[in-house]
Motif scaffolding. Sequence first.
Motif, PDB file in Angstrom:
ATOM      1  N   LYS A   1       0.733  -1.289  -0.064  1.00  0.00           N
ATOM      2  CA  LYS A   1       0.045  -0.157   0.085  1.00  0.00           C
ATOM      3  C   LYS A   1       0.891   1.197  -0.026  1.00  0.00           C
ATOM      4  O   LYS A   1       2.078   1.200   0.490  1.00  0.00           O
ATOM      5  CB  LYS A   1      -0.895   0.201   1.404  1.00  0.00           C
ATOM      6  N   ASN A   2       0.444   2.478  -0.433  1.00  0.00           N
ATOM      7  CA  ASN A   2       1.153   3.520  -0.501  1.00  0.00           C
ATOM      8  C   ASN A   2       1.192   3.826   1.245  1.00  0.00           C
ATOM      9  O   ASN A   2       0.224   3.934   1.862  1.00  0.00           O
ATOM     10  CB  ASN A   2       0.128   4.759  -1.005  1.00  0.00           C
ATOM     11  N   SER A   3       2.495   4.335   1.523  1.00  0.00           N
ATOM     12  CA  SER A   3       2.582   4.479   3.045  1.00  0.00           C
ATOM     13  C   SER A   3       2.837   6.153   3.249  1.00  0.00           C
ATOM     14  O   SER A   3       3.751   6.667   2.304  1.00  0.00           O
ATOM     15  CB  SER A   3       3.799   3.721   3.378  1.00  0.00           C
ATOM     16  N   ILE A   4       2.618   6.557   4.109  1.00  0.00           N
ATOM     17  CA  ILE A   4       2.635   8.023   4.620  1.00  0.00           C
ATOM     18  C   ILE A   4       3.684   7.982   5.890  1.00  0.00           C
ATOM     19  O   ILE A   4       3.523   7.272   6.731  1.00  0.00           O
ATOM     20  CB  ILE A   4       1.499   8.728   5.123  1.00  0.00           C
ATOM     21  N   ASP A   5       4.680   8.675   5.693  1.00  0.00           N
ATOM     22  CA  ASP A   5       5.562   8.718   6.911  1.00  0.00           C
ATOM     23  C   ASP A   5       4.894   9.612   7.861  1.00  0.00           C
ATOM     24  O   ASP A   5       4.743   9.296   9.240  1.00  0.00           O
ATOM     25  CB  ASP A   5       7.038   9.243   6.557  1.00  0.00           C
ATOM     26  N   ILE A   6       4.700  10.979   7.625  1.00  0.00           N
ATOM     27  CA  ILE A   6       4.258  11.844   8.638  1.00  0.00           C
ATOM     28  C   ILE A   6       2.951  12.745   8.312  1.00  0.00           C
ATOM     29  O   ILE A   6       2.885  13.236   7.112  1.00  0.00           O
ATOM     30  CB  ILE A   6       5.345  12.971   8.806  1.00  0.00           C
ATOM     31  N   TYR A   7       1.913  12.377   9.277  1.00  0.00           N
ATOM     32  CA  TYR A   7       0.817  13.163   8.946  1.00  0.00           C
ATOM     33  C   TYR A   7       0.949  14.360   9.829  1.00  0.00           C
ATOM     34  O   TYR A   7       1.008  14.694  10.921  1.00  0.00           O
ATOM     35  CB  TYR A   7      -0.366  12.187   9.643  1.00  0.00           C
ATOM     36  N   ILE A   8       0.629  15.706   9.194  1.00  0.00           N
ATOM     37  CA  ILE A   8       0.745  16.816   9.698  1.00  0.00           C
ATOM     38  C   ILE A   8      -0.718  17.416  10.162  1.00  0.00           C
ATOM     39  O   ILE A   8      -1.442  17.597   9.274  1.00  0.00           O
ATOM     40  CB  ILE A   8       1.506  17.963   8.765  1.00  0.00           C
ATOM     41  N   SER A   9      -0.782  17.778  11.336  1.00  0.00           N
ATOM     42  CA  SER A   9      -1.673  18.484  11.935  1.00  0.00           C
ATOM     43  C   SER A   9      -1.504  19.826  12.595  1.00  0.00           C
ATOM     44  O   SER A   9      -0.802  19.902  13.518  1.00  0.00           O
ATOM     45  CB  SER A   9      -2.553  17.412  13.226  1.00  0.00           C
ATOM     46  N   SER A  10      -2.176  20.838  11.856  1.00  0.00           N
ATOM     47  CA  SER A  10      -2.058  21.986  12.196  1.00  0.00           C
ATOM     48  C   SER A  10      -3.288  22.860  12.007  1.00  0.00           C
ATOM     49  O   SER A  10      -3.592  23.160  11.034  1.00  0.00           O
ATOM     50  CB  SER A  10      -0.950  22.584  11.211  1.00  0.00           C
ATOM     51  N   ASN A  11      -3.734  23.281  13.142  1.00  0.00           N
ATOM     52  CA  ASN A  11      -4.983  23.741  13.100  1.00  0.00           C
ATOM     53  C   ASN A  11      -5.335  25.217  13.256  1.00  0.00           C
ATOM     54  O   ASN A  11      -6.608  25.566  13.414  1.00  0.00           O
ATOM     55  CB  ASN A  11      -6.265  22.762  14.021  1.00  0.00           C
TER      56      ASN A  11
ATOM     57  N   SER B   1       0.704  28.467   9.996  1.00  0.00           N
ATOM     58  CA  SER B   1       0.807  28.299   8.634  1.00  0.00           C
ATOM     59  C   SER B   1       2.461  28.221   8.065  1.00  0.00           C
ATOM     60  O   SER B   1       2.789  27.215   7.753  1.00  0.00           O
ATOM     61  CB  SER B   1       0.127  28.996   7.624  1.00  0.00           C
ATOM     62  N   ARG B   2       2.779  29.437   8.467  1.00  0.00           N
ATOM     63  CA  ARG B   2       4.343  29.583   7.891  1.00  0.00           C
ATOM     64  C   ARG B   2       5.285  28.480   8.483  1.00  0.00           C
ATOM     65  O   ARG B   2       6.095  27.918   7.697  1.00  0.00           O
ATOM     66  CB  ARG B   2       4.869  30.892   7.968  1.00  0.00           C
ATOM     67  N   LYS B   3       5.304  28.354   9.985  1.00  0.00           N
ATOM     68  CA  LYS B   3       5.947  27.413  10.506  1.00  0.00           C
ATOM     69  C   LYS B   3       5.891  25.977  10.105  1.00  0.00           C
ATOM     70  O   LYS B   3       6.785  25.160   9.760  1.00  0.00           O
ATOM     71  CB  LYS B   3       5.674  27.387  12.019  1.00  0.00           C
ATOM     72  N   CYS B   4       4.489  25.806   9.899  1.00  0.00           N
ATOM     73  CA  CYS B   4       4.013  24.420   9.227  1.00  0.00           C
ATOM     74  C   CYS B   4       4.564  23.963   7.916  1.00  0.00           C
ATOM     75  O   CYS B   4       5.227  23.076   7.651  1.00  0.00           O
ATOM     76  CB  CYS B   4       2.605  24.526   9.267  1.00  0.00           C
ATOM     77  N   PHE B   5       4.448  25.144   6.974  1.00  0.00           N
ATOM     78  CA  PHE B   5       4.980  24.898   5.731  1.00  0.00           C
ATOM     79  C   PHE B   5       6.550  24.562   5.458  1.00  0.00           C
ATOM     80  O   PHE B   5       7.093  23.848   4.870  1.00  0.00           O
ATOM     81  CB  PHE B   5       4.670  26.018   4.568  1.00  0.00           C
ATOM     82  N   SER B   6       7.055  25.530   6.550  1.00  0.00           N
ATOM     83  CA  SER B   6       8.699  25.339   6.600  1.00  0.00           C
ATOM     84  C   SER B   6       9.084  24.098   6.804  1.00  0.00           C
ATOM     85  O   SER B   6       9.918  23.369   6.430  1.00  0.00           O
ATOM     86  CB  SER B   6       9.217  26.491   7.755  1.00  0.00           C
ATOM     87  N   ILE B   7       8.532  23.502   8.022  1.00  0.00           N
ATOM     88  CA  ILE B   7       8.921  21.938   8.421  1.00  0.00           C
ATOM     89  C   ILE B   7       8.420  21.015   7.251  1.00  0.00           C
ATOM     90  O   ILE B   7       9.202  20.096   7.087  1.00  0.00           O
ATOM     91  CB  ILE B   7       8.004  21.859   9.603  1.00  0.00           C
ATOM     92  N   MET B   8       7.181  21.267   6.658  1.00  0.00           N
ATOM     93  CA  MET B   8       6.716  20.458   5.494  1.00  0.00           C
ATOM     94  C   MET B   8       7.756  20.390   4.484  1.00  0.00           C
ATOM     95  O   MET B   8       8.285  19.154   3.995  1.00  0.00           O
ATOM     96  CB  MET B   8       5.401  20.915   5.061  1.00  0.00           C
ATOM     97  N   GLN B   9       8.292  21.508   4.171  1.00  0.00           N
ATOM     98  CA  GLN B   9       9.395  21.678   3.020  1.00  0.00           C
ATOM     99  C   GLN B   9      10.570  20.850   3.145  1.00  0.00           C
ATOM    100  O   GLN B   9      11.043  20.130   2.497  1.00  0.00           O
ATOM    101  CB  GLN B   9       9.518  23.151   2.784  1.00  0.00           C
ATOM    102  N   ASN B  10      11.002  21.127   4.558  1.00  0.00           N
ATOM    103  CA  ASN B  10      12.301  20.397   5.030  1.00  0.00           C
ATOM    104  C   ASN B  10      11.904  18.713   4.970  1.00  0.00           C
ATOM    105  O   ASN B  10      12.848  18.098   4.833  1.00  0.00           O
ATOM    106  CB  ASN B  10      12.686  20.871   6.556  1.00  0.00           C
ATOM    107  N   LEU B  11      10.893  18.447   5.485  1.00  0.00           N
ATOM    108  CA  LEU B  11      10.541  17.082   5.378  1.00  0.00           C
ATOM    109  C   LEU B  11      10.626  16.391   3.990  1.00  0.00           C
ATOM    110  O   LEU B  11      11.400  15.328   3.716  1.00  0.00           O
ATOM    111  CB  LEU B  11       9.152  16.880   5.992  1.00  0.00           C
ATOM    112  N   ILE B  12       9.977  17.233   3.220  1.00  0.00           N
ATOM    113  CA  ILE B  12      10.104  16.720   1.820  1.00  0.00           C
ATOM    114  C   ILE B  12      11.425  16.702   1.092  1.00  0.00           C
ATOM    115  O   ILE B  12      11.802  15.522   0.386  1.00  0.00           O
ATOM    116  CB  ILE B  12       9.155  17.544   0.927  1.00  0.00           C
ATOM    117  N   ASP B  13      12.150  17.871   1.477  1.00  0.00           N
ATOM    118  CA  ASP B  13      13.674  17.770   0.956  1.00  0.00           C
ATOM    119  C   ASP B  13      14.682  16.739   1.664  1.00  0.00           C
ATOM    120  O   ASP B  13      15.542  16.178   1.034  1.00  0.00           O
ATOM    121  CB  ASP B  13      14.222  19.031   1.389  1.00  0.00           C
TER     122      ASP B  13
END
Length: 410
Positions: free
Chosen positions: A321-331, A336-348
């Motif tokens: 199955k397709n697997s997800i490493d990290i599910y990001i919850s930010s409500n 937002s900005r902190k969230c996207f910065s971490i997300m970009q780093n994870l992707i990289d």
Amino acid sequence: VKSKYQKIKGTFDILPADTRLWKEMENILHNISEQFSYEEIRTPSIESIDLFKQNVGYETDVSKEMFTWEDHSHQQIALKPEMTAPVVRAYIEGGFFRSNPLCRLYYMDSLFRREKPQKGRQRQFNQFGIEAFGSSNIEQDVEVIMVAATCLKALNINDTTLHVNNIGSPETRTQYEALLKKYFAQNTRSMSSLSKKRLDTNPIRILDSKEKEDQSIIKNAPIVKELLNDSEKEDFNMLLSNLDALNIKYEESPYLVRGLDYYNGTTFEITTRSNKSQNALCGGGRYDFLVEKMGGPSTPAIGFAAGMERMIIESQYQVGKNSIDIYISSNDLNHSRKCFSIMQNLIDNNYTVFFDTNKKNVKNQMKDAIKRSASYLLIIDKNITVKNIKSNDEIAVSDFHELLNFLKNQ
Ligand code: AMP
């Protein structure tokens, strides 16, 4: 609810549940082709009608119809129904015969045929195939069949039969055609109407007929082997002995002629052992005269084409199955900005992430993360908390660097 639009008859969507298997299959086919030193070629979806009409029997044969139209400048255009003619055209146009005397090409592409849609027969479908130009030696025929057999094995398609035949030279073909015409003309009483039409235009194609009523007539038709000369017989025996040595099982099929005019020498087909009417997975053969016919220098060639939809159906290959490493919850939009910065780093750093832009609450997000088989839940608010979904371990991290350390040490 019903969609306002439906797909065109004879076409299919390949939905996310299946694209993983498709991609896996495509990877396997790319890798095997490259292992055998075949190089990928991609050609346009549209070509001039004449390419298919004058060279590979389209429109001239009763059951081979294309999607065609005339464009604004009165050019006659077809959606390509097969790949050999486009590949040969590109081979000649690209001057490969000069730069690459032993030129091996492969392709994976969508093809279009205006056939009556039925199970296993679509109007748009995909083929994988190879074409080898420049060698008339029987070793090339062995190699091409070896590529097909290797692909099926790697795709875990087991219950198949390889049918092989040799249809000799164009002269043999002319003699055989006359012999068949005479034979079939004496047996028209129980013949299918399609075959009756072919009697005058292309009697050899009657041997390809899948119509029930034709089978008993075909069974007693003259066989081409009796017309082969000594060197053609020797080639055929050498092919078979090499297949034996490779432990590739085959059946000699004296009526396998692959009706199109351009074939000569070796012909082969791989079928599934089921009784389905559309049981052909792969068909191929030699076509030593097509390059010259299409304006190139005299160049021997051989190839095959395999139906990808049919291979998928027959494959026992299992994908995870397709697997997800990290599910990001930010409500909170403030993060937002902190969230996207971490997300970009994870992707990289090559992690797979799922970001819940719906902003459900953490409890629902946890449920969703479990459903999607995510490994970690990352909660980003004032703080950053990472939770191992399996073990329930969780820690607060102060920045991405700490998060990465945590993930790496798990
Ligand atoms: P052909 O180009 O007709 O020799 O076909 C080669 C292979 O392509 C066949 O053995 C099938 O597996 C596949 N194929 C051909 N026509 C169709 C179609 N209309 N729908 C799905 N698969 C097809």
